[in-house]
Design a protein around this motif. Sequence first.
Motif, PDB file in Angstrom:
ATOM      1  N   ASP A 207       0.832  -1.225   0.000  1.00 39.79           N
ATOM      2  CA  ASP A 207       0.000   0.000   0.000  1.00 39.79           C
ATOM      3  C   ASP A 207       0.861   1.267   0.000  1.00 39.79           C
ATOM      4  O   ASP A 207       0.339   2.369   0.159  1.00 39.79           O
ATOM      5  CB  ASP A 207      -1.000   0.004   1.161  1.00 39.79           C
ATOM      6  N   ALA A 215      -8.074   6.887  -9.341  1.00 39.85           N
ATOM      7  CA  ALA A 215      -8.390   5.725  -8.480  1.00 39.85           C
ATOM      8  C   ALA A 215      -7.339   5.576  -7.385  1.00 39.85           C
ATOM      9  O   ALA A 215      -7.651   5.222  -6.239  1.00 39.85           O
ATOM     10  CB  ALA A 215      -8.464   4.461  -9.327  1.00 39.85           C
ATOM     11  N   ASP A 216      -6.085   5.874  -7.717  1.00 44.41           N
ATOM     12  CA  ASP A 216      -5.018   5.795  -6.706  1.00 44.41           C
ATOM     13  C   ASP A 216      -5.240   6.836  -5.616  1.00 44.41           C
ATOM     14  O   ASP A 216      -5.019   6.581  -4.435  1.00 44.41           O
ATOM     15  CB  ASP A 216      -3.645   6.037  -7.352  1.00 44.41           C
ATOM     16  N   TYR A 219      -7.833   5.679  -3.289  1.00 45.33           N
ATOM     17  CA  TYR A 219      -7.285   4.615  -2.433  1.00 45.33           C
ATOM     18  C   TYR A 219      -6.485   5.221  -1.296  1.00 45.33           C
ATOM     19  O   TYR A 219      -6.610   4.837  -0.141  1.00 45.33           O
ATOM     20  CB  TYR A 219      -6.436   3.665  -3.271  1.00 45.33           C
ATOM     21  N   PHE A 222      -8.670   6.586   1.363  1.00 42.22           N
ATOM     22  CA  PHE A 222      -9.156   5.507   2.224  1.00 42.22           C
ATOM     23  C   PHE A 222      -8.083   5.071   3.222  1.00 42.22           C
ATOM     24  O   PHE A 222      -8.326   4.961   4.426  1.00 42.22           O
ATOM     25  CB  PHE A 222      -9.581   4.306   1.373  1.00 42.22           C
ATOM     26  N   LEU A 223      -6.857   4.880   2.708  1.00 42.42           N
ATOM     27  CA  LEU A 223      -5.765   4.416   3.576  1.00 42.42           C
ATOM     28  C   LEU A 223      -5.489   5.410   4.705  1.00 42.42           C
ATOM     29  O   LEU A 223      -5.296   5.046   5.859  1.00 42.42           O
ATOM     30  CB  LEU A 223      -4.494   4.202   2.749  1.00 42.42           C
TER      31      LEU A 223
END
Length: 233
Positions: A207, A215-216, A219, A222-223
């Motif tokens: 990750d 999209a990255d 992500y 979210f992380l």
Amino acid sequence: MTWAVVPAAGRGARFGGDVPKQYLEVAGEPLVVHSLRALFAHPGVKGAVVVLAPDDARWRGWSDGSGRPVITCTGGDTRARSVLAGLAALPDEVRADGFVLVHDAARPNLRKADLAALLERGREDPVGAILATPVRDTLKRAGDDGGIDGTEPRERLWRALTPQLFRRLQLGRALEAAAADAIEVTDEAMAMERQGLRPLLVEGAADNIKVTTPADLAYFEFLLARRTMEEGE
Ligand SMILES: Nc1ccn([C@@H]2O[C@H](COP(=O)(O)OP(=O)(O)OP(=O)(O)O)[C@@H](O)[C@H]2O)c(=O)n1
Ligand SMILES: C[C@](O)(CO)[C@H](O)COP(=O)(O)O
């Protein structure tokens, strides 16, 4: 103590939009600051050179409050040339045989434990080391018609991440040699490999993503939210 070069002079073409992706904000801070904060979370990082595009009008400076310097320089039209500019901009205190971290401004989710492992194991290696993660998907080679031409063996294949840790002069000379051969290396290790050297692979978290597309970015949002929640528990 180790300085870092942070290439942040890209255009973010694959991401799209008008804002270079290193300046896209998550939780109120641009990606480049998240990447710097991840580096400075380790006390062994002494300072950073942030490599900016010639027309960069967005960099506002940054400090983590520890007094460790963050300086800037102007990059080039490739990542490799930007890294070379960053190496040249390092202060004289960074010896020719001193190790330097190179970390993408677009990799905001670097884990402190991974950075610590890279510094600890990389400094013991005669060449240097990179963070990387094993390939866990089946790899297909695409044909021109969009069909599958074949499956690539994935045994012993790793995805290179950053930071990558090499000695200042040796890395600079390797990057210059690649440029002289008109070879555009896509990471620092490739330049070292061309010199017949075998940098160490240090396994890092998958990750530790490079933000390349929208999209990255989602992500990473979210992380970061998950990490913030875990730290708050
Ligand atoms: N001439 C360049 C090109 C890239 N980079 C930096 O190198 C890192 C990794 O590059 P990449 O993800 O490819 O960024 P971009 O080049 O901006 O993306 P794209 O290829 O989609 O334009 C990024 O932090 C980017 O800012 C740089 O400093 N100088
Ligand atoms: C250096 C790197 O992040 C290692 O995976 C990657 O090669 C950068 O590639 P890019 O095309 O410049 O993003």
